[in-house]
Design a protein around this motif. Structure first.
Motif, short mmCIF file in Angstrom:
data_model
loop_
_atom_site.label_atom_id
_atom_site.label_comp_id
_atom_site.label_asym_id
_atom_site.label_seq_id
_atom_site.Cartn_x
_atom_site.Cartn_y
_atom_site.Cartn_z
N LEU A 1 5.32 -28.21 -2.32
CA LEU A 1 4.60 -29.46 -2.58
C LEU A 1 3.27 -29.18 -3.28
N PHE A 2 2.50 -28.24 -2.77
CA PHE A 2 1.22 -27.94 -3.38
C PHE A 2 1.36 -27.21 -4.71
N LYS A 3 2.43 -26.45 -4.88
CA LYS A 3 2.63 -25.77 -6.16
C LYS A 3 2.87 -26.76 -7.30
N ILE A 4 3.46 -27.92 -7.01
CA ILE A 4 3.70 -28.90 -8.07
C ILE A 4 2.59 -29.94 -8.17
N TYR A 5 1.64 -29.93 -7.24
CA TYR A 5 0.59 -30.96 -7.21
C TYR A 5 -0.17 -31.04 -8.53
N ARG A 6 -0.66 -29.91 -9.03
CA ARG A 6 -1.48 -29.90 -10.25
C ARG A 6 -0.68 -30.43 -11.43
N SER A 7 0.57 -30.03 -11.52
CA SER A 7 1.43 -30.48 -12.63
C SER A 7 1.69 -31.98 -12.56
N VAL A 8 2.00 -32.47 -11.37
CA VAL A 8 2.25 -33.91 -11.20
C VAL A 8 0.99 -34.70 -11.50
N ASN A 9 -0.15 -34.22 -11.02
CA ASN A 9 -1.42 -34.90 -11.27
C ASN A 9 -1.71 -34.94 -12.77
N ARG B 1 9.06 -48.02 -16.33
CA ARG B 1 7.96 -47.10 -16.59
C ARG B 1 6.83 -47.32 -15.59
N ILE B 2 6.49 -48.57 -15.33
CA ILE B 2 5.42 -48.89 -14.39
C ILE B 2 5.81 -48.44 -12.98
N GLU B 3 7.07 -48.63 -12.59
CA GLU B 3 7.53 -48.21 -11.26
C GLU B 3 7.49 -46.69 -11.12
N SER B 4 7.84 -45.98 -12.18
CA SER B 4 7.79 -44.52 -12.16
C SER B 4 6.36 -44.03 -11.97
N ILE B 5 5.44 -44.63 -12.70
CA ILE B 5 4.04 -44.27 -12.56
C ILE B 5 3.55 -44.60 -11.16
N ASN B 6 3.97 -45.73 -10.64
CA ASN B 6 3.57 -46.15 -9.30
C ASN B 6 4.08 -45.17 -8.24
N ARG B 7 5.33 -44.72 -8.35
CA ARG B 7 5.89 -43.75 -7.39
C ARG B 7 5.10 -42.44 -7.42
N SER B 8 4.81 -41.94 -8.62
CA SER B 8 4.05 -40.70 -8.75
C SER B 8 2.65 -40.87 -8.19
N ASN B 9 2.06 -42.01 -8.45
CA ASN B 9 0.71 -42.27 -7.95
C ASN B 9 0.70 -42.32 -6.43
N PHE C 1 2.75 -40.75 -4.45
CA PHE C 1 2.97 -39.36 -4.05
C PHE C 1 1.63 -38.61 -4.01
N LEU C 2 0.86 -38.74 -5.07
CA LEU C 2 -0.44 -38.07 -5.13
C LEU C 2 -1.41 -38.61 -4.08
N LYS C 3 -1.42 -39.91 -3.91
CA LYS C 3 -2.32 -40.52 -2.93
C LYS C 3 -1.98 -40.07 -1.51
N LEU C 4 -0.69 -39.93 -1.22
CA LEU C 4 -0.26 -39.48 0.10
C LEU C 4 -0.80 -38.07 0.38
N ILE C 5 -0.68 -37.20 -0.58
CA ILE C 5 -1.19 -35.83 -0.41
C ILE C 5 -2.70 -35.85 -0.29
N TYR D 1 -8.19 -26.92 -2.40
CA TYR D 1 -8.70 -27.49 -3.65
C TYR D 1 -8.68 -26.45 -4.77
N TYR D 2 -9.29 -25.31 -4.54
CA TYR D 2 -9.36 -24.30 -5.60
C TYR D 2 -8.03 -23.60 -5.84
N SER D 3 -7.18 -23.57 -4.84
CA SER D 3 -5.87 -22.92 -5.01
C SER D 3 -4.86 -23.81 -5.72
N TYR D 4 -4.89 -25.13 -5.44
CA TYR D 4 -3.82 -26.00 -5.92
C TYR D 4 -4.25 -27.34 -6.51
N MET D 5 -5.38 -27.88 -6.12
CA MET D 5 -5.67 -29.28 -6.43
C MET D 5 -6.64 -29.50 -7.59
N SER D 6 -7.49 -28.54 -7.89
CA SER D 6 -8.45 -28.73 -8.97
C SER D 6 -7.72 -28.75 -10.31
#
Length: 184
Positions: free
Chosen positions: A25-33, A79-87, A89-93, A115-120
């Motif tokens: 989950l954290f490994k994909i966080y930066r990419s998804v963000n 498209r809006i629903e896809s963005i909403n789902r991803s958003n 996901f990020l908010k949950l984390i 933060y420095y390992s995965y989220m920045s």
């Protein structure tokens, strides 16, 4: 009871050890963000170009005009629903990490490690670079040892995992410990 979480392998049977894989989950966080920010920026730019206004003003005008967004903008809906789902996901984390930061006894420490390992937005080249970035946050510690960093990171994963998916793993460990102690 339904399942929730990040599935990293096809689910087969009762056991799926990677179902709640917090590291994945954290490994994909930066990419998804990163992708989210691009999508949001593209939508904002597209609305500005096509409608001469920002998304919020556009939606307000649609609702005031009595238009049905599902019917009148069906092409944009997916498209809006896809963005909403991803958003979401990020908010949950983000909310789980912020909750850990605020209430866990070592929350501030764990927050900066994650933060420095995965989220920045900036991805560090190696562990030494992460340790350099952590140093100003812990002035009482002259230099954080690599082993300490990895221990803190593992503990941060456990804390956030407990927030996201409950303490299933912890309950299993406690149950096993009680069973072992009472069998003797």
């Amino acid at each position: 009871m339904g399942r929730s979480g990040i599935v990293t392998k096809e689910f087969k049977g009762d056991e799926n050890t990677s179902y709640h894989d917090i590291i994945a989950l954290f490994k994909i966080y930066r990419s998804v963000n990163w992708r989210m920010q691009i999508k949001i920026n593209q939508v904002k730019h597209r609305f500005q170009m096509e409608y001469g206004t920002d998304v919020d003003s556009f939606l307000d005008s649609i609702y005031q005009a009595g238009m049905d967004i599902n019917q009148d903008l069906s092409g944009e809906k997916e498209r809006i629903e896809s963005i909403n789902r991803s958003n979401k996901f990020l908010k949950l984390i983000d909310e789980a990490v912020e909750l850990m930061r605020k209430y866990h006894p070592n929350g501030e420490r764990y927050y900066w490690v994650l933060y420095y390992s995965y989220m920045s937005a900036y991805k560090a080249e190696n562990v030494d670079e992460i340790l350099d970035k952590l140093e100003p946050h812990f002035p009482k510690i002259t230099r954080i040892h690599r082993a300490t960093y990895f221990r803190w990171r593992e503990q941060a994963f456990e804390a956030v995992s407990g927030i996201l998916w409950g303490y299933e793993g912890e309950n299993v460990k406690l149950l096993e410990q009680f069973q072992k102690n009472y069998k003797e």
